[in-house]
Design an enzyme around this catalytic site. Structure first.
Site, PDB file in Angstrom:
ATOM      1  N   ALA A   2       0.743  -1.123   0.052  1.00 22.03           N
ATOM      2  CA  ALA A   2      -0.160  -0.201   0.104  1.00 22.03           C
ATOM      3  C   ALA A   2       1.027   1.265   0.206  1.00 22.03           C
ATOM      4  O   ALA A   2       1.257   1.761   0.893  1.00 22.03           O
ATOM      5  CB  ALA A   2      -0.883  -0.069   1.307  1.00 22.03           C
ATOM      6  N   GLY A   3       1.141   1.724  -1.096  1.00 23.16           N
ATOM      7  CA  GLY A   3       2.067   2.953  -1.493  1.00 23.16           C
ATOM      8  C   GLY A   3       1.175   4.241  -1.448  1.00 23.16           C
ATOM      9  O   GLY A   3       0.106   4.271  -1.371  1.00 23.16           O
ATOM     10  N   THR A   5       0.930   6.282  -4.039  1.00 24.22           N
ATOM     11  CA  THR A   5       0.352   6.658  -5.429  1.00 24.22           C
ATOM     12  C   THR A   5      -0.721   5.239  -5.654  1.00 24.22           C
ATOM     13  O   THR A   5      -1.806   5.494  -6.107  1.00 24.22           O
ATOM     14  CB  THR A   5       1.116   6.496  -6.581  1.00 24.22           C
ATOM     15  N   GLU A  69       8.873  -2.476   4.396  1.00 27.15           N
ATOM     16  CA  GLU A  69       8.533  -2.001   2.809  1.00 27.15           C
ATOM     17  C   GLU A  69       9.928  -2.237   2.266  1.00 27.15           C
ATOM     18  O   GLU A  69       9.969  -2.842   1.018  1.00 27.15           O
ATOM     19  CB  GLU A  69       8.047  -1.028   2.699  1.00 27.15           C
ATOM     20  N   THR A  98       6.097   7.595  -5.794  1.00 28.45           N
ATOM     21  CA  THR A  98       5.902   8.985  -5.807  1.00 28.45           C
ATOM     22  C   THR A  98       7.012   9.746  -5.493  1.00 28.45           C
ATOM     23  O   THR A  98       7.114  10.621  -6.144  1.00 28.45           O
ATOM     24  CB  THR A  98       4.988   9.282  -4.448  1.00 28.45           C
ATOM     25  N   THR A 122       6.258  14.216  -8.515  1.00 29.67           N
ATOM     26  CA  THR A 122       6.861  15.461  -9.143  1.00 29.67           C
ATOM     27  C   THR A 122       6.532  15.608 -10.691  1.00 29.67           C
ATOM     28  O   THR A 122       6.047  16.615 -11.200  1.00 29.67           O
ATOM     29  CB  THR A 122       8.371  15.431  -9.260  1.00 29.67           C
ATOM     30  N   PHE A 136      -2.235  11.057 -15.008  1.00 28.96           N
ATOM     31  CA  PHE A 136      -0.758  10.372 -15.381  1.00 28.96           C
ATOM     32  C   PHE A 136      -0.938   9.789 -16.767  1.00 28.96           C
ATOM     33  O   PHE A 136      -0.074  10.254 -17.512  1.00 28.96           O
ATOM     34  CB  PHE A 136      -0.580   9.419 -14.075  1.00 28.96           C
ATOM     35  N   SER A 223       6.176   2.292  -9.834  1.00 25.56           N
ATOM     36  CA  SER A 223       5.033   2.630 -10.532  1.00 25.56           C
ATOM     37  C   SER A 223       5.121   3.667 -11.755  1.00 25.56           C
ATOM     38  O   SER A 223       4.359   3.932 -12.699  1.00 25.56           O
ATOM     39  CB  SER A 223       3.883   3.173  -9.597  1.00 25.56           C
TER      40      SER A 223
END
Length: 266
Positions: A2-3, A5, A69, A98, A122, A136, A223
């Site tokens: 679970a990040g 982004t 992680e 991210t 960014t 995106f 990602s």
């Protein structure tokens, strides 16, 4: 995994095949519902990792294991390398999510070298500020059609008519040519330069870190590379130009989820 982004999921089917699924981080509740619907057996094992792991845990029935992680990501990368038949005794691992986190990995150990706040966040943030485009997929699609030549200042622009002491294709200043030439107001060109800025920053930091650690190969995951051929090209080309070997792993963005999954069976 679970990040910030994406919520990346790796799960094992009955035939022992690993399958991948992802959700935007903003849809954490929907991801939890999707997982809960598939908990057909009461003893189903789940391992969570990532910055939003605790939040996701609170939305799931029962109590589940959690994993650091960084440990999860390295475990997943090692598994992906074995699946690809690649043997490396050591390498630098750059995870562009991210933000960007950089690790040195050897057969015996791994540790975080450093990182930067420059990453996928960014790309989205600067693109939105400069062009108003926030999606995106739209950003990377348009950027792939862009031309950075009227926006970024190259070494060859500075040494026009002379032989530069370093490769002329290197960027001397991201966005540094825009004011000199009147620039380009095309969204495609601006977005291309945004991705160029992020890619070159990430690659430059990675190459320096690799040299300090004595690693010749840099493995890039995250990602930010998903459906983003321009970022892949910028990072790979710049890494190779600076003397390191760049590698991109298929399904590398799921490394953390794979590591969490594999921990269940250790």
């Amino acid at each position: 995994d679970a990040g910030g982004t994406l919520i990346k999921i790796a799960y094992l089917q009955e035939d022992q095949t690993i399958v991948f699924q992802s959700f935007p981080a903003a849809e954490l509740k929907r991801a939890a519902e999707w997982i809960t619907e598939r908990l057909k057996e009461p003893d189903t094992k789940i391992c969570l990792t990532g910055g939003k792991a605790a939040m996701l845990q609170s939305m799931l029935p029962g109590t589940h294991n959690q994993m650091n992680e960084f440990d999860a990501t390295v475990t997943g990368v090692r598994w992906l390398l074995r699946q690809a038949g690649i043997e490396l005794s050591s390498f630098l691992l750059t995870n562009v999510g991210t933000g960007t986190s950089i690790h040195y990995v050897s057969d015996a150990d791994h540790f975080r070298v450093g990182g930067t706040g420059v990453g996928g966040g960014t790309i989205v943030g600067l693109s939105a500020m400069a062009t108003g485009i926030t999606d995106f997929h739209d950003i990377v699609t348009l950027a792939s059609r862009g031309d950075r030549n009227e926006i970024d200042l190259k070494v060859s622009h500075i040494y026009e008519g002379a032989v530069p002491p370093i490769p002329g294709e290197l960027t001397a200043s991201n966005f540094g040519r825009w004011q000199q030439t009147g620039g380009s107001n095309k969204k495609e060109d601006i977005l291309s330069s945004v991705i160029g800025l992020v890619g070159e920053t990430v690659a430059s930091i990675s190459v320096h870190a690799a040299a300090q650690c004595g690693a010749s190969s840099v493995i890039y995951i995250g990602s930010s590379f998903v459906h983003n051929p321009l970022l892949r090209k910028v990072v790979s080309d710049y890494t190779e130009l600076r003397g390191s070997k760049a590698m991109m792993l298929t399904n590398g963005e799921y490394s953390g989820a794979i590591g969490a999954l594999k921990s269940i069976f250790i």
